[in-house]
Design a protein around this motif. Structure first.
Motif, PDB file in Angstrom:
ATOM      1  N   UNK A  64      48.807  33.053  43.904  1.00  0.00           N
ATOM      2  CA  UNK A  64      48.364  34.426  43.139  1.00  0.00           C
ATOM      3  C   UNK A  64      48.739  34.583  41.834  1.00  0.00           C
ATOM      4  N   UNK A  65      49.071  33.557  41.196  1.00  0.00           N
ATOM      5  CA  UNK A  65      49.249  33.432  39.628  1.00  0.00           C
ATOM      6  C   UNK A  65      47.996  32.771  39.231  1.00  0.00           C
ATOM      7  N   UNK A  66      47.247  33.578  38.857  1.00  0.00           N
ATOM      8  CA  UNK A  66      45.806  33.088  38.418  1.00  0.00           C
ATOM      9  C   UNK A  66      45.902  32.622  36.983  1.00  0.00           C
ATOM     10  N   UNK A  67      46.723  33.174  36.112  1.00  0.00           N
ATOM     11  CA  UNK A  67      46.753  33.012  34.651  1.00  0.00           C
ATOM     12  C   UNK A  67      46.927  31.410  34.303  1.00  0.00           C
ATOM     13  N   UNK A  68      47.294  30.914  35.067  1.00  0.00           N
ATOM     14  CA  UNK A  68      47.464  29.374  34.780  1.00  0.00           C
ATOM     15  C   UNK A  68      46.598  28.300  35.636  1.00  0.00           C
ATOM     16  N   UNK A  69      45.641  28.918  36.127  1.00  0.00           N
ATOM     17  CA  UNK A  69      44.758  27.860  36.969  1.00  0.00           C
ATOM     18  C   UNK A  69      43.419  27.404  36.146  1.00  0.00           C
ATOM     19  N   UNK A  70      43.374  27.930  35.212  1.00  0.00           N
ATOM     20  CA  UNK A  70      41.995  27.660  34.265  1.00  0.00           C
ATOM     21  C   UNK A  70      42.070  26.968  33.216  1.00  0.00           C
ATOM     22  N   UNK A  71      41.419  25.814  32.720  1.00  0.00           N
ATOM     23  CA  UNK A  71      41.480  25.480  31.519  1.00  0.00           C
ATOM     24  C   UNK A  71      39.927  25.369  31.064  1.00  0.00           C
ATOM     25  N   UNK A  72      39.952  25.547  29.489  1.00  0.00           N
ATOM     26  CA  UNK A  72      38.549  25.772  28.990  1.00  0.00           C
ATOM     27  C   UNK A  72      38.820  24.649  27.685  1.00  0.00           C
ATOM     28  N   UNK A  73      37.305  24.242  27.700  1.00  0.00           N
ATOM     29  CA  UNK A  73      37.027  23.074  26.862  1.00  0.00           C
ATOM     30  C   UNK A  73      35.857  23.041  26.086  1.00  0.00           C
TER      31      UNK A  73
END
Length: 334
Positions: A64-73
């Motif tokens: 439920x902690x979605x803030x650290x699920x994604x990386x951008x490049x």
């Protein structure tokens, strides 16, 4: 793993611009606090020049902690910028023609009093590039043309950026060189592509320098008084397991008797990394019906074999023959 429990099944995805999402599942156990480097089963195609936005993310059930699920490049693929090389003056002598494989660019006549001999540097990278493969030898020729009826000795050097680093190594990547003179305005030879060459599109530079030499004067970068530099693209084919091709037609000869029955004899080379035990070898006469024959045997990598195919009847006038291999898994079809 930012959580307190081990992860044993983790969906992970990436997306590039508007292309479809690619999703894999990581089944390796990732303990709390641990990290894992994962290579997706499907590679991203960034071969076209441009800027790409990439998003990679996980989809763990119960997270439920979605803030650290994604990386951008952001990735930018842009052409390599090569050093400048050019004649300073636009008269005296130029490159008339360059031939390598399927590349045949320019007109080498007339040799003297040629009004086209006015170039200092010419970018021919938009010309359809020839395909060359590691481990193979290719004939090359460079012809010189002149504005006047006399000429001075010139030196020709050809460089290929085999490692695709944007630089021409004056020694390791000099693939061909020699001098022209009054009696011989065309330099002919062969180049052999090293197995270490990086596959894909890369740059070839042809330098013709009046009064040049093989050691100090003629280099891939810089300026000189008279002559011309031309840049081309070449495509280095990848080394693949299954790769065969016809490298020579031994029969028929250039002249045969009309109406005679002549066998077709070809030399086939294994360009691949695996041993070939079977394939089909075929030919066409005057773009007509394919004549194919199975071949079986043991052809090790880099080895050649002479194969006799069914005969054909020689027709009047000129006849065009095309011989080729048909091998499963061979994607190098040039």
């Amino acid at each position: 793993n930012y959580g307190t429990s081990a992860i044993t099944s983790l969906p992970v995805s990436y997306k590039i611009d508007l292309y479809p999402v690619i999703t894999d599942t990581i089944t390796t156990t990732i303990n709390p606090g641990d990290t894992l480097i994962y290579t997706f089963s499907q590679a991203a195609d960034l071969s076209v020049y441009g800027t790409y936005s990439l998003i990679a993310y996980t989809s763990l059930s119960g997270d439920v902690t979605l803030a650290n699920d994604t990386a951008y490049y952001t990735v930018e693929n842009k052409p390599l910028i090569y050093c400048n090389d050019s004649a300073l003056y636009n008269y005296d002598c130029d490159i008339g023609n360059v031939t390598l494989g399927t590349l045949n660019n320019g007109i080498a006549t007339p040799v003297f009093y040629n009004t086209s001999a006015v170039n200092q540097f010419t970018d021919f990278t938009s010309v359809t590039p020839p395909y060359i493969a590691p481990g193979n030898a290719y004939s090359i020729s460079v012809s010189e043309i002149y504005q006047y009826t006399f000429n001075s000795p010139s030196y020709i050097a050809v460089y290929i950026d085999y490692n695709k680093d944007g630089e021409f190594d004056a020694v390791a990547e000099k693939v061909f060189g020699g001098s022209t003179d009054y009696s011989n305005s065309t330099l002919v030879g062969n180049i052999t592509v090293p197995y270490s060459a990086v596959n894909g599109t890369t740059r070839m530079r042809v330098v013709l320098q009046e009064y040049g030499d093989s050691t100090t004067t003629t280099t891939p970068c810089g300026f000189y008084s008279y002559g011309e530099t031309e840049d081309y693209n070449v495509v280095i084919a990848p080394l693949i397991p299954n790769d065969a091709g016809v490298i020579q037609i031994q029969s028929p000869l250039a002249q045969e008797l009309e109406g005679s029955s002549v066998p077709v004899i070809v030399v086939v080379k294994n360009f691949g990394t695996d041993t070939i035990t079977s394939m089909d070898i075929a030919y066409k006469i005057n773009f007509g019906t394919e004549v194919s024959q199975p071949w079986t045997g043991v052809l090790l990598p880099s080895q050649t074999v002479s194969v006799t195919l069914p005969s054909f009847t020689v027709l009047p006038a000129y006849n065009y023959i095309c011989a080729y291999t048909l091998l499963s898994g061979d994607s190098n079809i040039f």
